[in-house]
Design a protein around this motif. Structure first.
Motif, short mmCIF file in Angstrom:
data_model
loop_
_atom_site.label_atom_id
_atom_site.label_comp_id
_atom_site.label_asym_id
_atom_site.label_seq_id
_atom_site.Cartn_x
_atom_site.Cartn_y
_atom_site.Cartn_z
N GLU A 264 0.82 -1.21 0.00
CA GLU A 264 0.00 0.00 0.00
C GLU A 264 0.86 1.26 0.00
O GLU A 264 0.55 2.23 -0.70
N LEU A 265 1.92 1.26 0.79
CA LEU A 265 2.77 2.44 0.88
C LEU A 265 3.49 2.71 -0.44
O LEU A 265 3.72 3.87 -0.81
N MET A 266 3.86 1.66 -1.14
CA MET A 266 4.62 1.83 -2.38
C MET A 266 3.72 2.10 -3.59
O MET A 266 4.04 2.92 -4.45
N TYR A 267 2.58 1.40 -3.65
CA TYR A 267 1.69 1.53 -4.82
C TYR A 267 0.52 2.48 -4.59
O TYR A 267 -0.13 2.91 -5.55
N GLY A 268 0.22 2.77 -3.32
CA GLY A 268 -0.91 3.64 -3.03
C GLY A 268 -2.25 2.95 -3.06
O GLY A 268 -3.30 3.60 -2.95
N LYS A 269 -2.26 1.63 -3.23
CA LYS A 269 -3.51 0.87 -3.31
C LYS A 269 -3.33 -0.48 -2.62
O LYS A 269 -2.22 -1.00 -2.53
N HIS A 270 -4.45 -1.03 -2.15
CA HIS A 270 -4.45 -2.37 -1.57
C HIS A 270 -4.51 -3.39 -2.71
O HIS A 270 -5.29 -3.24 -3.63
N PRO A 271 -3.69 -4.45 -2.66
CA PRO A 271 -3.65 -5.39 -3.79
C PRO A 271 -4.88 -6.28 -3.92
O PRO A 271 -5.20 -6.71 -5.04
N PHE A 272 -5.60 -6.55 -2.83
CA PHE A 272 -6.66 -7.56 -2.86
C PHE A 272 -8.03 -7.06 -2.44
O PHE A 272 -9.03 -7.72 -2.73
N LYS A 273 -8.11 -5.93 -1.78
CA LYS A 273 -9.38 -5.50 -1.20
C LYS A 273 -10.41 -5.19 -2.28
O LYS A 273 -10.13 -4.43 -3.22
N ASP A 274 -11.60 -5.78 -2.15
CA ASP A 274 -12.65 -5.62 -3.14
C ASP A 274 -13.90 -5.08 -2.50
O ASP A 274 -13.89 -4.70 -1.33
N GLN A 275 -15.00 -5.09 -3.29
CA GLN A 275 -16.23 -4.45 -2.84
C GLN A 275 -16.86 -5.13 -1.64
O GLN A 275 -17.52 -4.50 -0.82
N ASN A 276 -16.72 -6.43 -1.54
CA ASN A 276 -17.29 -7.12 -0.39
C ASN A 276 -16.29 -8.13 0.17
O ASN A 276 -15.26 -8.44 -0.43
N LYS A 277 -16.63 -8.66 1.32
CA LYS A 277 -15.74 -9.53 2.07
C LYS A 277 -15.40 -10.81 1.31
O LYS A 277 -14.24 -11.24 1.26
N GLN A 278 -16.41 -11.43 0.68
CA GLN A 278 -16.19 -12.70 -0.01
C GLN A 278 -15.24 -12.53 -1.20
O GLN A 278 -14.36 -13.38 -1.43
N LEU A 279 -15.41 -11.43 -1.95
CA LEU A 279 -14.52 -11.19 -3.09
C LEU A 279 -13.09 -10.94 -2.61
O LEU A 279 -12.13 -11.38 -3.25
N THR A 280 -12.95 -10.22 -1.51
CA THR A 280 -11.62 -9.97 -0.96
C THR A 280 -10.94 -11.27 -0.56
O THR A 280 -9.77 -11.50 -0.89
N ILE A 281 -11.66 -12.13 0.15
CA ILE A 281 -11.10 -13.43 0.56
C ILE A 281 -10.71 -14.26 -0.66
O ILE A 281 -9.65 -14.89 -0.71
N GLN A 282 -11.56 -14.22 -1.68
CA GLN A 282 -11.28 -14.97 -2.91
C GLN A 282 -10.01 -14.45 -3.58
O GLN A 282 -9.17 -15.24 -4.04
N ASN A 283 -9.85 -13.13 -3.63
CA ASN A 283 -8.65 -12.54 -4.24
C ASN A 283 -7.39 -12.95 -3.47
O ASN A 283 -6.35 -13.25 -4.07
N ILE A 284 -7.49 -12.94 -2.15
CA ILE A 284 -6.33 -13.32 -1.33
C ILE A 284 -5.95 -14.78 -1.55
O ILE A 284 -4.78 -15.11 -1.78
N LYS A 285 -6.95 -15.65 -1.51
CA LYS A 285 -6.68 -17.09 -1.63
C LYS A 285 -6.20 -17.47 -3.03
O LYS A 285 -5.39 -18.39 -3.19
#
Length: 513
Positions: A264-285
């Motif tokens: 986040e500090l280098m790119y200015g964005k979170h790599p995996f965080k999405d609109q809802n919890k399930q999508l975020t978990i899916q992106n991480i996994k």
């Protein structure tokens, strides 16, 4: 390359159960009244207007429920409400100690634990109070009753790290990131060396100590979530393996979370965080980094560190100690440090006896102003070259050699300092040992502080401190009752040994030399 196979190719669940600790809705939402009385206008740091009747008036109805713990009322009053941080599920306030006037942060949450859980939590908090590192928020006090749990911590006012860097740093100027992230890793390295796993490291939990500097502090280690692991807090910093059934937390999960912060500090964005919890978990996994992030915008050294830290295979992630050796941190140039007033006091410190060290340690914890503590922390950071949270003889020797240019003289000074300061005999100076020696004794040991501190220790108001009264401040020590009595005797006049210390003996011991 771990989570990122190449800079050109980016793409390669389950919900947490609802937490029994999710209790923010049960706490008052109305902003608390701010006390108008300024600290400098108070007599003995506690104005007459702040008697029990006034407190009841200020915190009636909803407020009274949060302020109902008698022990907490006895020690602190609330001055203002703060914005929630780090997914904490409760209320956060600025409080002031009624005796010293020092500011603290109080985190108050509903107590929904059963008897077995509260016993475990108290044991864990007692252990966390012993943590001793300049980049970790200090836990000073905690209280609990059948309704609430109260955590009183070190005060900070420098704001959230990400917001601070976003407003102060030019888009191409990344040297500040290496400087602050090194401090984050140093805190994690120390925690892991103490066999403590944070479990909830995220950007909002990394704060800046003061507005005037970039001294970094890691928060949240004492939150209920870290002990019982069920929460509705932000899960976007959790490692992929933590979503598996029957997962047992390990240190590699903290490394992943820290890697997301660096991303986040280098790119200015979170790599995996999405609109809802399930999508975020899916992106991480699945290791699905967002397509709108151009991975080519940072240098190879930063990319290598991030890639290794967020490797999907937790066995392949480097330890915090190994992370600190990456080339990314070579951009940091620690200032050529002259021997500061703090270091001169270290040099002149005389170790008299164990009781004096015990009392000085407690006085520092309860009475040292935040500004002085942070200033000494910055000196400590400059000397701690390998960022392990302690100072070795070699590290201190380099500072004295730089000053004098004479090897024999530098070694002699360092050996003398360690013989006086290395309280636990582990051949390192811990942060608390460094504080004891380098604090300004004239300011710390003024008459008002001595009286206030003696009264704090004299719990039965007998005008003498007994071994039992001192013992309660030290949880789980290996000292027996007879050991504590011998400790007290160190501060007594030889003419009278009643296993108690009078105020005169107390003052004489602390102010000698």
């Amino acid at each position: 390359m771990g989570c990122i196979a190449s800079k050109q190719s980016q793409n390669a669940s389950r919900d947490n159960p609802h937490s029994q600790l999710n209790c923010s809705n049960d706490l008052p939402r109305q902003k608390l009244l701010t006390l108008e009385t300024k600290p400098e206008e108070r007599k003995s740091k506690q104005p007459k207007s702040l008697d029990k009747n006034k407190i009841v008036e200020l915190f009636q109805a909803e407020h009274q429920q949060i302020y109902r713990n008698k022990k907490f009322q006895h020690d602190y009053f609330i001055t203002e409400e703060k914005v929630l941080l780090n997914g904490f599920q409760g209320k956060i306030f600025v409080v002031e100690n009624k005796v010293t006037g020092l500011k603290r942060i109080a985190k108050i949450t509903r107590n929904t634990l059963n008897n077995e859980q509260i016993t475990k939590y108290v044991d864990d908090l007692q252990s966390l109070k012993k943590l001793d590192h300049p980049n970790i928020i200090k836990l000073f006090d905690f209280y609990y009753d059948d309704k609430h749990i109260y955590l009183v911590e070190e005060y900070y006012d420098g704001g959230d790290l990400y917001q601070r860097l976003s407003t102060e740093m030019h888009s191409q100027e990344k040297i500040h990131v290496a400087f602050v992230f090194q401090q984050v890793l140093s805190a994690i390295y120390y925690l892991h060396s103490q066999d403590v796993i944070h479990k909830n490291i995220q950007t909002s939990g990394v704060v800046v100590a003061q507005k005037s500097n970039l001294l970094i502090k890691l928060t949240g280690i004492d939150d209920l979530f870290n002990i019982f692991q069920e929460s509705d807090s932000d899960i976007s910093y959790r490692a992929p393996e933590t979503f598996n059934d029957k997962y047992k937390w390990n240190k590699a999960a903290d490394i992943w979370s820290a890697g997301i912060i660096l991303f986040e500090l280098m790119y200015g964005k979170h790599p995996f965080k999405d609109q809802n919890k399930q999508l975020t978990i899916q992106n991480i996994k699945r290791n699905n980094i967002k397509e709108n992030i151009d991975l080519n915008t940072i240098n190879d050294d930063a990319f290598k560190l991030i890639s290794d830290m967020i490797n999907p295979d937790f066995k392949m992630r480097p330890s915090a100690k190994e992370c600190l050796k990456f080339k990314f941190f070579k951009t940091i140039r620690r200032s050529s440090m002259k021997i500061t007033s703090a270091l001169l006091r270290v040099k002149e410190f005389q170790r008299k006896n164990e009781l004096k060290l015990i009392l000085l340690s407690l006085m520092i914890e309860y009475l040292m102003p935040k500004e002085e503590r942070d200033k000494i922390a910055q000196t400590f950071y400059k000397i701690d070259l390998n960022n392990d949270g302690k100072i070795s003889k070699t590290e201190l020797y380099q500072q004295y050699l730089q000053r004098s240019g004479k090897e024999d003289q530098a070694r002699e000074e360092v050996d003398k300092i360690f013989s006086q300061l290395d309280i636990n005999g582990n051949q390192f100076l811990e942060f608390n040992e460094f504080l004891i020696a380098s604090c300004n004794k004239t300011d710390l040991l003024n008459e008002e502080n001595l009286k206030n501190f003696f009264n704090k220790l004299d719990r039965d108001r007998s005008k003498q401190i007994s071994a039992n009264e001192l013992k309660v401040f030290f949880y789980n020590t290996n000292l027996s009752q007879s050991d504590w009595q011998q400790v007290i005797q160190l501060g007594q006049n030889k003419e009278e040994t009643n296993h108690k210390m009078s105020y005169q003996e107390f003052v004489s011991l602390l102010t000698e030399n």
